[in-house]
Design a protein around this motif. Structure first.
Motif, mmCIF file in Angstrom:
data_model
loop_
_atom_site.group_PDB
_atom_site.id
_atom_site.type_symbol
_atom_site.label_atom_id
_atom_site.label_comp_id
_atom_site.label_asym_id
_atom_site.label_seq_id
_atom_site.Cartn_x
_atom_site.Cartn_y
_atom_site.Cartn_z
ATOM 1 N N LEU A 1 38.499 40.882 50.924
ATOM 2 C CA LEU A 1 37.176 40.977 51.536
ATOM 3 C C LEU A 1 36.093 40.516 50.569
ATOM 4 O O LEU A 1 35.104 39.906 50.981
ATOM 5 C CB LEU A 1 36.901 42.422 51.977
ATOM 6 C CG LEU A 1 37.803 42.973 53.081
ATOM 7 C CD1 LEU A 1 37.413 44.413 53.408
ATOM 8 C CD2 LEU A 1 37.738 42.117 54.333
ATOM 9 N N LEU A 2 36.264 40.791 49.298
ATOM 10 C CA LEU A 2 35.255 40.405 48.316
ATOM 11 C C LEU A 2 35.080 38.887 48.248
ATOM 12 O O LEU A 2 33.960 38.396 48.093
ATOM 13 C CB LEU A 2 35.629 40.944 46.932
ATOM 14 C CG LEU A 2 35.523 42.456 46.753
ATOM 15 C CD1 LEU A 2 36.069 42.870 45.387
ATOM 16 C CD2 LEU A 2 34.076 42.925 46.900
ATOM 17 N N LEU A 3 36.179 38.150 48.374
ATOM 18 C CA LEU A 3 36.075 36.692 48.292
ATOM 19 C C LEU A 3 35.305 36.106 49.475
ATOM 20 O O LEU A 3 34.765 35.003 49.373
ATOM 21 C CB LEU A 3 37.466 36.057 48.230
ATOM 22 C CG LEU A 3 38.256 36.277 46.947
ATOM 23 C CD1 LEU A 3 39.586 35.526 47.010
ATOM 24 C CD2 LEU A 3 37.476 35.858 45.708
ATOM 25 N N VAL B 1 30.370 35.888 45.890
ATOM 26 C CA VAL B 1 30.602 34.499 45.503
ATOM 27 C C VAL B 1 30.246 33.622 46.698
ATOM 28 O O VAL B 1 30.574 33.955 47.842
ATOM 29 C CB VAL B 1 32.066 34.277 45.050
ATOM 30 C CG1 VAL B 1 33.051 34.670 46.130
ATOM 31 C CG2 VAL B 1 32.283 32.833 44.600
ATOM 32 N N ALA B 2 29.567 32.536 46.467
ATOM 33 C CA ALA B 2 29.050 31.711 47.551
ATOM 34 C C ALA B 2 30.030 30.621 47.949
ATOM 35 O O ALA B 2 30.581 29.928 47.092
ATOM 36 C CB ALA B 2 27.711 31.088 47.147
ATOM 37 N N ARG C 1 39.917 31.468 51.165
ATOM 38 C CA ARG C 1 40.282 32.833 50.806
ATOM 39 C C ARG C 1 41.804 33.001 50.787
ATOM 40 O O ARG C 1 42.401 33.480 49.822
ATOM 41 C CB ARG C 1 39.636 33.802 51.801
ATOM 42 C CG ARG C 1 39.857 35.287 51.489
ATOM 43 C CD ARG C 1 40.977 35.926 52.334
ATOM 44 N NE ARG C 1 40.791 35.893 53.760
ATOM 45 C CZ ARG C 1 40.221 36.844 54.491
ATOM 46 N NH1 ARG C 1 39.732 37.913 53.891
ATOM 47 N NH2 ARG C 1 40.149 36.732 55.804
ATOM 48 N N ALA C 2 42.461 32.600 51.885
ATOM 49 C CA ALA C 2 43.909 32.748 51.989
ATOM 50 C C ALA C 2 44.635 31.934 50.923
ATOM 51 O O ALA C 2 45.569 32.419 50.262
ATOM 52 C CB ALA C 2 44.371 32.316 53.379
ATOM 53 N N PRO D 1 42.341 46.537 45.520
ATOM 54 C CA PRO D 1 40.915 46.770 45.241
ATOM 55 C C PRO D 1 40.427 45.885 44.100
ATOM 56 O O PRO D 1 41.165 45.666 43.116
ATOM 57 C CB PRO D 1 40.870 48.254 44.860
ATOM 58 C CG PRO D 1 42.088 48.843 45.500
ATOM 59 C CD PRO D 1 43.130 47.768 45.437
ATOM 60 N N GLY D 2 39.213 45.371 44.221
ATOM 61 C CA GLY D 2 38.689 44.496 43.193
ATOM 62 C C GLY D 2 38.766 45.099 41.801
ATOM 63 O O GLY D 2 39.106 44.413 40.827
#
Length: 329
Positions: A213-215, A221-222, A229-230, A243-244
């Motif tokens: 989810l963070l990516l 991050v833009a 992502r995948a 978790p990050g």
């Protein structure tokens, strides 16, 4: 939804064809009439992309902000000067593969993409630029009649750009632009400094949110979307649910560097090529067919290219997530 490489490519087309020119701005659809009147007749002075958003500056100090979202697209028509930066990097008309070998002629994707849309001499044609870039028949008249619901039309003496279906299309002053950009995560094509990498790493490492989810969080991050992502998580051998804050620091930094690497390839080729070191026929096949240039994206139920485990598809953060449960433990 167009990912970061597409928006950077579109912005380069504006830099090449509109910056320095006086532009007629209109809203054939009518929904952007007031905003168009604020920009009409002014000279475009800058064009830049930050992640999935693009910004066009005019000589009255105002900016046009566009976020294409899921359905937005730009159509370019006229005597289009293709992006000189990419053309000079490739050195000639032709497609450059990952090993640096120049292949003769364009490689057309089976879905209609043409990786050479950013290379070439002026020609009177129409080019669509969104997630895919498609070319139609030569124009008989210029400017062409608007087709469909054109939110905004930008017109110079030689080039026309029509915008349809954006999520955001608004006129902003410099302070408003700065405020929006300040909230976005770093974009390695704009800032590949150690400070940008450190910023990304610090944010990820303090979050309990899954890295998958963070990516996709543009405040982290833009530019990264569902495909990148995948593919990035697979390339890193990283479970999307981790978790990050539990992702090792060297892995987080490697993700940042991989994003910079893949983004550059995407801008240069126009396609999300995520398999490295392809040469000859393998490269041609990958450029011509999306199924041959990704590790896991849209390969659900098929065997992993590395271990043979079936690729998993699940709903994750309201988007489809593709990953290998064995390679990404």
């Amino acid at each position: 939804m167009p990912e970061g490489h597409s928006v950077h490519r579109i912005t380069r087309q504006f830099a090449r064809n509109f910056v320095g020119h006086r532009v007629a701005v209109s809203s054939p659809q009518g929904r952007f009439a007031e905003g168009a009147s604020m920009l009409d007749g002014h000279v475009m002075t800058d064009a830049k992309a930050v992640g999935k958003q693009m910004y066009l500056e005019f000589d009255n100090g105002l900016w046009l902000r566009v976020h294409l979202g899921m359905y937005g697209a730009w159509d370019f028509a006229g005597e289009i000067q293709m992006d000189a930066t990419i053309a000079s990097a490739n050195g000639r008309m032709g497609q450059t593969n990952q090993a640096g070998t120049i292949l003769d002629g364009p490689i057309h994707d089976v879905d209609g993409e043409n990786s050479l849309h950013s290379i070439g001499a002026p020609r009177r044609t129409r080019v669509r630029m969104a997630e895919s870039e498609k070319e139609s028949d030569a124009l008989l008249t210029f400017p062409p009649e608007p087709i469909g619901q054109v939110r905004v039309r930008l017109l110079s003496d030689t080039v026309c750009a029509d915008l349809r279906g954006p999520t955001a299309c608004e006129v902003l002053d410099p302070a408003q632009v700065d405020a929006i950009i300040a909230k976005l995560g770093p974009d390695p094509l704009l800032d590949d400094s150690q400070a940008a990498e450190d910023r990304f790493t610090a944010v990820v490492r303090k979050k309990p949110t899954p890295i998958g989810l963070l990516l996709m969080d543009q405040n982290v991050v833009a530019g990264i979307g569902n495909v990148y992502r995948a593919e990035m998580l697979f390339r890193a051998g990283l479970n999307p649910h981790t978790p990050g804050k539990l992702v090792p620091e060297d892995t987080v930094r490697a993700l940042w560097r991989d994003w910079a690497h893949l983004l550059k390839i995407g801008v240069e080729t126009g396609q999300m090529m995520t398999m490295d070191n392809l040469e000859g026929e393998d490269y041609v096949n990958a450029m011509a067919n999306r199924a041959d240039r990704h590790w896991v994206y849209k390969r659900e139920g098929l065997p992993c290219r590395v271990c043979g485990t079936h690729i998993t598809l699940e709903d994750f953060g309201a988007r489809k997530l593709y990953w290998c449960p064995n390679c990404q433990r």
